[in-house]
Design an enzyme around this catalytic site. Structure first.
Site, mmCIF file in Angstrom:
data_model
loop_
_atom_site.group_PDB
_atom_site.id
_atom_site.type_symbol
_atom_site.label_atom_id
_atom_site.label_comp_id
_atom_site.label_asym_id
_atom_site.label_seq_id
_atom_site.Cartn_x
_atom_site.Cartn_y
_atom_site.Cartn_z
ATOM 1 C CD GLU A 272 41.899 37.812 36.139
ATOM 2 O OE1 GLU A 272 42.509 37.297 37.074
ATOM 3 O OE2 GLU A 272 40.695 38.136 36.225
ATOM 4 C CG HIS A 301 38.947 69.816 36.827
ATOM 5 N ND1 HIS A 301 39.016 71.181 36.770
ATOM 6 C CD2 HIS A 301 37.728 69.483 36.332
ATOM 7 C CE1 HIS A 301 37.889 71.672 36.300
ATOM 8 N NE2 HIS A 301 37.092 70.652 36.016
ATOM 9 C CE LYS A 415 44.131 33.250 42.223
ATOM 10 N NZ LYS A 415 43.163 32.473 41.476
HETATM 11 O O1 PA5 Z 1 38.020 36.085 36.111
HETATM 12 C C1 PA5 Z 1 38.470 35.260 36.876
HETATM 13 O O2 PA5 Z 1 38.513 34.054 36.605
HETATM 14 C C2 PA5 Z 1 38.976 35.692 38.232
HETATM 15 O O3 PA5 Z 1 38.946 37.061 38.383
HETATM 16 C C3 PA5 Z 1 38.138 35.041 39.324
HETATM 17 O O4 PA5 Z 1 36.802 35.429 39.177
HETATM 18 C C4 PA5 Z 1 38.640 35.420 40.723
HETATM 19 O O5 PA5 Z 1 39.989 35.070 40.842
HETATM 20 C C5 PA5 Z 1 37.832 34.699 41.780
HETATM 21 O O6 PA5 Z 1 37.887 33.322 41.595
HETATM 22 P P1 PA5 Z 1 36.870 32.360 42.322
HETATM 23 O O7 PA5 Z 1 35.510 32.579 41.775
HETATM 24 O O8 PA5 Z 1 37.370 30.991 42.011
HETATM 25 O O9 PA5 Z 1 36.931 32.664 43.784
#
Ligand code: PA5
Length: 449
Positions: A272, A301, A415
């Site tokens: 990410e 394996h 989203k």
């Molecule tokens: O690293 C990030 O920003 C994301 O993976 C968020 O942690 C994830 O989308 C969850 O978001 P939130 O804490 O707003 O629910």
């Protein structure tokens, strides 16, 4: 102690070509340092969080007689605590039984909530934005379940919110109902937040020694932070140089079951943070290094055949443990046939180590880039230093790539479409984008029996 060794570019020099010179690494380190100094990036200060207030609060919860906590969150709001807890020796945990409500698989959700005793369960809901669909829909189920069992008024005692200090729907709820709550520092993003309340609160409730985790992170920071262009910068530069040579997949292969979820945590952090379409100048770059999870010895394996003989596009980094907490010996027995007699009297840890050494050596002989993360033991301190090191390497990699490693624009559209399809106010346009396109209708997929 945690050690990093590499056979790659800055170690034994497996690659030549488009690599960074030390000057570029130093400039990237200066840019990152400036972001730390201005307060734009707060994760670097997380190891300084004083664990005492959280520990004291968790201790009162244990005294109050709660038996279980259900931790509701996803991505960066869940993976850190899950990974650290998975790395703990279960015999050393003396806190609440911990359940993570993360994926929205309807069967998993139903099974989890059907199995909890609502009278003695704390609900820890974690979302920095306060609007995450997966988190808030499960939270609503949890709250209803508690309220049905103990009554609306008493249900509030069961709820703990961890969210932004000011904005978002969860913050509004927390303030309205006076729930117990903790804040996520605004300058710490989800996947960099394991050493904030996001990770520390559920861990403390589970009876995990959070002070030692933070100490491990602090120690590794003390050793390396003065020279960001040193080990962390070199590791980041190595991965990016490899990427530019076509080695754009990073396999993290842990030789310890307890470390396996740290690999999941790493995969999210790396993917990410570094998978980006544009650089900071707005140019289209489409960079990223695909993280791949592997587990030794099982994947010897399975995946190792591909790593040895498949495309030369993988760097394999091993997570190794020098000392395990438990072990067994293969019994000596005259009944063992000659071809297996070398195993008798051997500790399982010895056999495990030989398998690891064999795989590592074989990959190296094939000219495949490898590196090693060596845990002297799996302890809160080594885990803390692993987490912090990878956060720093990721941040340095972002600087070297000149991208923003702290946003995630690529997940927003999906989203919004999901919100639109579910009828969220103001999202009609996204609902339209979610309607099947002509090519979807032409390809109905494969329906299994
Ligand atoms: O690293 C990030 O920003 C994301 O993976 C968020 O942690 C994830 O989308 C969850 O978001 P939130 O804490 O707003 O629910």
């Amino acid at each position: 102690m945690l050690r990093y060794e590499t056979t790659g570019l800055y170690g034994e020099g497996l690659l030549e070509g488009d690599s960074f010179d030390r000057g570029e690494i130093s400039l990237a380190a200066e840019r990152l340092q400036a972001r730390f100094s201005s307060g734009e990036l707060g994760f670097v200060n997380c190891p300084d969080i004083d664990p005492e207030a959280i520990e004291a609060w968790a201790a009162t919860k244990l005294q109050e007689g709660w038996t279980d906590q259900v931790v509701i969150g996803i991505g960066g709001s869940s993976l850190g605590a899950r990974a650290v807890l998975h790395a703990a020796d279960p015999e050393h945990l003396r806190g609440l039984r911990t359940h993570f409500a993360e994926n929205l698989d309807p069967e998993t959700v139903d099974r989890l909530f059907s199995g909890l005793d609502p009278r003695t369960t704390l609900v820890v809901v974690i979302t920095k934005s306060g609007t995450t669909i997966e988190t808030m829909s499960q939270f609503w189920i949890a709250w209803r379940m508690i309220a049905d069992a103990v009554g609306e008024e008493a249900s509030h005692r069961h709820l703990v919110g961890i969210t932004d200090p000011e904005g978002g729907e969860l913050r509004k709820l927390v303030e309205r109902h006076g729930w117990q709550n903790f804040s996520v520092p605004p300058n710490v993003g989800g996947r960099f937040s394991v050493l904030t309340a996001v990770g520390l609160v559920p861990l403390a409730l589970a009876g995990y020694p959070i002070a030692e985790l933070l100490q491990g992170a602090r120690q590794v920071r003390e050793r390396h932070a003065a020279d960001l262009a040193g080990s962390w910068g070199m590791a980041a530069a190595e991965h990016i140089s490899l990427m530019r040579e076509g080695v754009d997949e990073l396999v993290m292969m842990s030789y310890a079951d307890r470390l396996s979820m740290l690999v999941d945590w790493f995969c999210q952090l790396w993917a990410e943070s570094l998978g980006k379409a544009r650089n900071r100048r707005g140019e289209t770059v489409h960079v990223g290094i695909t993280p791949i999870k592997a587990l030794g010895v099982i994947d010897q394996h399975s995946q190792v055949q591909l790593y040895m003989e498949g495309p030369r596009n993988k760097h394999v980094t091993f997570l190794e443990v020098e000392r395990f907490e438990r072990d067994r010996v293969v019994p000596v027995s005259p009944a063992l046939p000659d071809g297996l007699s070398h195993l008798q009297g051997r500790r399982i840890s010895e056999i495990f180590a030989a398998e690891l050494a064999g795989t590592r050596a074989a990959l190296r002989r094939e000219g495949r880039p490898t590196s090693r993360w060596i845990f002297s033991e799996i302890s809160p301190r080594t885990v803390g230093s692993f987490l912090f090191s990878w956060q720093m390497i990721t941040a340095m990699a972002g600087e070297l790539l000149e991208i923003d490693a702290f946003d995630q624009p690529g997940v927003e559209l999906g989203k919004k479409i999901a919100h639109g399809l579910l009828g969220r106010v103001g999202h009609a346009e996204f609902a339209r984008l979610g309607q099947p396109a002509e090519e979807d209708l032409a390809d109905p997929g494969i329906l299994l029996l």
